[in-house]
Design a protein around this motif. Structure first.
Motif, mmCIF file in Angstrom:
data_model
loop_
_atom_site.group_PDB
_atom_site.id
_atom_site.type_symbol
_atom_site.label_atom_id
_atom_site.label_comp_id
_atom_site.label_asym_id
_atom_site.label_seq_id
_atom_site.Cartn_x
_atom_site.Cartn_y
_atom_site.Cartn_z
ATOM 1 N N ALA A 105 34.641 -7.041 -15.374
ATOM 2 C CA ALA A 105 34.141 -6.359 -16.449
ATOM 3 C C ALA A 105 35.018 -5.161 -17.276
ATOM 4 C CB ALA A 105 32.958 -5.211 -16.026
ATOM 5 N N THR A 106 34.677 -4.941 -18.251
ATOM 6 C CA THR A 106 35.503 -3.830 -19.170
ATOM 7 C C THR A 106 35.038 -2.455 -19.395
ATOM 8 O OG1 THR A 106 34.664 -4.581 -21.268
ATOM 9 C CG2 THR A 106 36.484 -5.667 -20.507
ATOM 10 N N GLY A 107 35.569 -1.553 -19.851
ATOM 11 C CA GLY A 107 35.091 -0.396 -20.019
ATOM 12 C C GLY A 107 35.611 0.620 -19.162
ATOM 13 N N PRO A 108 35.229 1.920 -19.223
ATOM 14 C CA PRO A 108 35.613 2.984 -18.162
ATOM 15 C C PRO A 108 35.287 2.650 -16.879
ATOM 16 C CG PRO A 108 34.619 3.819 -20.009
ATOM 17 C CD PRO A 108 34.345 2.352 -20.107
ATOM 18 N N SER A 109 36.299 3.108 -15.968
ATOM 19 C CA SER A 109 35.977 2.823 -14.350
ATOM 20 C C SER A 109 35.065 3.869 -14.151
ATOM 21 C CB SER A 109 37.251 2.829 -13.484
ATOM 22 O OG SER A 109 37.757 4.073 -13.664
ATOM 23 N N GLN A 110 34.300 3.605 -12.754
ATOM 24 C CA GLN A 110 33.390 4.942 -12.314
ATOM 25 C C GLN A 110 34.214 6.192 -12.256
ATOM 26 O OE1 GLN A 110 32.278 3.307 -8.504
ATOM 27 N NE2 GLN A 110 30.305 3.002 -9.080
#
Length: 331
Positions: A105-110
């Motif tokens: 998955a892409t995007g900001p991590s937790q």
């Protein structure tokens, strides 16, 4: 469970936030002086296994974790505890961090989402955890890699290489590391870890070897606060023999009551039985310190305790509760 922290009464009792936190348990409200002073900061630390991407897709699955693919829910809960209890250190287990992994998955991590929720002034350090097959990538809708993290309201300026725990990867257990950091202007180092435990590790002595590795690592620091998921239950105020090396070296925060009505050794982990809608609870998360503590609490209401036979909504954001404690500020 503490009677002054339930329902609407909890919300009323914890406002104003920092002042109420200090007044309730007699806790320090300042972090001590910066570098160059003889003062020692008050470390106001929380450890929380947020089961960042663990478990199956429903409460019937083993290891189910609520809001698995909704990191904002977990970030908001972490930020609330930090604000309400005036914390300056957060130790997390089973958290996703770092850049996206190829094919994932892409995007900001937790961790990115959590840092945004906490606001400015926080820095972080992370260490990998490996699954039994050696993979470290976060699954599902979550980006980054799986591991542990330390977040500090301040500047982390000492980042020793995390120490790998002696967990064979063919024993159906994750292998984590001991993560330690130093903070600019602080005399106290911070360490966190996530110990693995199952019958194989117990019988082979691998659990004892993990505890020994942790003790050896933290013994390098004259002043240290250590927190994490140790996967070893404490029942009825009896110290598990496997954790005795930690008790020989440090003070554990929730071994005593600090004010009237304050329960010691509160539970931190809840395991759901889908057939009966009941939970088995235990204490497997710990905070230790060389300096002792002026207060400690497990915020049990933050752990999921929903009866999924009658509801589809969790009551918490993890199967663990946050455990937080305060070391004394001295000069």
């Amino acid at each position: 469970m503490r009677t002054f922290r339930t329902g609407d009464r909890l919300r009323r009792a914890l406002v104003p936030l920092a002042a109420a936190a200090a007044a309730t348990l007699g806790l320090p409200t300042t972090a001590g002086a910066a570098g160059g002073s003889t003062a020692v900061e008050s470390v106001r630390a929380m450890t929380w296994n947020i089961c960042g991407e663990a478990g199956g897709t429903s409460p019937a699955d083993a290891g189910y974790c609520p809001y698995r693919n909704e990191p904002q829910k977990k970030a908001d809960a972490i930020a609330e505890v930090v604000r309400v209890r005036n914390l300056n250190v957060v130790m997390l287990q089973e958290v996703c961090s770092g850049p996206p992994v190829a094919g994932g998955a892409t995007g900001p991590s937790q961790l990115d989402v959590i840092l945004t929720a906490l606001g400015p002034g926080w820095t972080s350090a992370t260490a990998l955890s490996e699954r039994p097959d050696g993979r470290t990538n976060c699954r599902g809708a979550l980006s980054g890699t799986l591991g542990t993290a330390i977040l500090v309201k301040g500047t982390i300026d000492d980042r020793p290489e995390p120490v790998v725990l002696p967990v064979p990867l063919d024993t159906d257990a994750d292998r984590s590391r001991v993560l330690c950091v130093g903070v600019a202007g602080w005399r106290t180092h911070l360490c966190t870890t996530h110990l693995a435990n199952n019958d194989t590790l117990l019988k082979s002595g691998a659990y004892d070897a993990q505890v020994a590795t942790l003790k050896r690592t933290i013994s390098a620091y004259p002043r240290v606060v250590v927190g994490g998921d140790f996967n070893m239950g404490l029942y009825h105020h009896v110290i598990p023999a496997k954790l005795q090396p930690m008790y020989d070296l440090l003070t554990e925060c929730d071994r005593t009551s600090y004010v009237a009505g304050d329960a010691a050794d509160e539970v931190t982990h809840f395991t759901y039985a889908s057939a009966t809608g009941t939970y088995t609870s235990s204490k497997i998360d710990y905070l230790f310190s060389t300096a002792g503590f002026t207060g400690c609490d497990s915020w049990t209401q933050k752990a999921d305790q929903a009866d999924y036979r009658t509801t589809g909504q969790p009551t918490g954001v993890s199967d663990h509760a946050p455990l937080y404690g305060y070391t004394p500020a001295t000069s």
